[in-house]
Design a protein around this motif. Structure first.
Motif, PDB file in Angstrom:
ATOM      1  N   ALA A  55       0.878  -1.170   0.000  1.00  0.00           N
ATOM      2  CA  ALA A  55       0.000   0.000   0.000  1.00  0.00           C
ATOM      3  C   ALA A  55       0.913   1.215   0.000  1.00  0.00           C
ATOM      4  O   ALA A  55       1.826   1.317   0.820  1.00  0.00           O
ATOM      5  N   ALA A  57       1.257   5.565  -0.425  1.00  0.00           N
ATOM      6  CA  ALA A  57       0.559   6.852  -0.351  1.00  0.00           C
ATOM      7  C   ALA A  57       1.574   7.973  -0.486  1.00  0.00           C
ATOM      8  O   ALA A  57       2.712   7.857  -0.029  1.00  0.00           O
ATOM      9  N   TRP A 155      -4.573   0.893   4.654  1.00  0.00           N
ATOM     10  CA  TRP A 155      -5.171   1.089   3.341  1.00  0.00           C
ATOM     11  C   TRP A 155      -6.530   1.779   3.440  1.00  0.00           C
ATOM     12  O   TRP A 155      -6.816   2.727   2.700  1.00  0.00           O
ATOM     13  N   ASN A 156      -7.359   1.321   4.341  1.00  0.00           N
ATOM     14  CA  ASN A 156      -8.700   1.898   4.485  1.00  0.00           C
ATOM     15  C   ASN A 156      -8.640   3.360   4.887  1.00  0.00           C
ATOM     16  O   ASN A 156      -9.433   4.178   4.402  1.00  0.00           O
ATOM     17  N   THR A 159      -7.127   5.502   1.767  1.00  0.00           N
ATOM     18  CA  THR A 159      -8.062   5.684   0.657  1.00  0.00           C
ATOM     19  C   THR A 159      -9.216   6.618   1.013  1.00  0.00           C
ATOM     20  O   THR A 159      -9.899   7.104   0.112  1.00  0.00           O
ATOM     21  N   GLU A 164      -2.777  10.807  -2.249  1.00  0.00           N
ATOM     22  CA  GLU A 164      -2.853   9.984  -3.455  1.00  0.00           C
ATOM     23  C   GLU A 164      -2.330   8.610  -3.056  1.00  0.00           C
ATOM     24  O   GLU A 164      -1.534   8.488  -2.119  1.00  0.00           O
ATOM     25  N   PHE A 165      -2.781   7.568  -3.746  1.00  0.00           N
ATOM     26  CA  PHE A 165      -2.441   6.227  -3.285  1.00  0.00           C
ATOM     27  C   PHE A 165      -2.473   5.217  -4.412  1.00  0.00           C
ATOM     28  O   PHE A 165      -3.057   5.439  -5.457  1.00  0.00           O
ATOM     29  N   SER A 166      -1.819   4.085  -4.145  1.00  0.00           N
ATOM     30  CA  SER A 166      -1.848   2.953  -5.052  1.00  0.00           C
ATOM     31  C   SER A 166      -1.654   1.702  -4.219  1.00  0.00           C
ATOM     32  O   SER A 166      -0.856   1.690  -3.275  1.00  0.00           O
ATOM     33  N   GLY A 167      -2.371   0.657  -4.582  1.00  0.00           N
ATOM     34  CA  GLY A 167      -2.205  -0.633  -3.928  1.00  0.00           C
ATOM     35  C   GLY A 167      -1.925  -1.684  -4.990  1.00  0.00           C
ATOM     36  O   GLY A 167      -2.591  -1.718  -6.016  1.00  0.00           O
TER      37      GLY A 167
END
Length: 178
Positions: A55, A57, A155-156, A159, A164-167
């Protein structure tokens, strides 16, 4: 490990690839066959063992300062990557390789773009290069690497924030404790 001008990178644990041929990955949401690679900014997303859930960010143009402090930490940069303890040994031991590919046949994919793809076979510009210590790469890039018992609470929260984020490979993470 980043590409030079006019290049993109493909990271792999396989050092024997001579030509990248478009294909549809088993886990892809895309129905079209592609060769996948990344540009300079997204390389850190792949400084991990292939199947390692992560995860990530980072601060974006609309990120609130308190979210950066909350997720990354005061004075700790603008980006954080998180993995689970169960993947730390693999992170330290994996043999990862970077293939330098010509950027010309690649176009951005995603909104916002998260990778680049080609619809034709691509031959690497040279032999694959061993990627050095992945933890050290994070440190040198100023990316905080966090090791957690479980990715899902982080993660929760990420998001639901302004980060900004990516998993990637989250299906391989431990089940949620929530």
């Amino acid at each position: 490990m980043r590409p030079d001008t006019g290049q993109v990178l493909h990271f792999s644990e396989d050092p024997t690839i001579k030509k990248f041929v478009p294909h549809v990955a088993k886990t892809s949401r895309q129905a079209r066959p592609y060769v996948w690679a990344v540009g300079f900014d997204r390389c850190p997303d792949y400084w991990f063992p292939r199947h390692c859930p992560r995860a990530m960010a980072w601060k974006g143009p609309d990120t609130r300062p308190w979210d950066v402090e909350r997720f990354v930490g005061a004075g700790c940069g603008e980006r954080v990557h998180a993995i689970e303890y169960g993947w730390l040994k693999a992170m330290m031991e994996v043999r990862l390789y970077a293939y330098r590919l010509p950027a010309d046949p690649f176009v951005p994919i995603g909104q916002p773009p998260h990778a680049v793809v080609a619809e034709e076979p691509v031959v690497p510009l040279g032999p694959p290069e061993p990627v050095s210590d992945l933890i050290e790469l994070h440190e040198e890039a100023g990316i905080q690497l966090r090791v957690l018992d479980n990715l899902w609470p982080f993660w929760n929260q990420v998001t639901a924030s302004t980060m900004e984020f990516s998993g990637i490979r989250l299906r391989n993470a431990r089940r949620s404790t929530n």
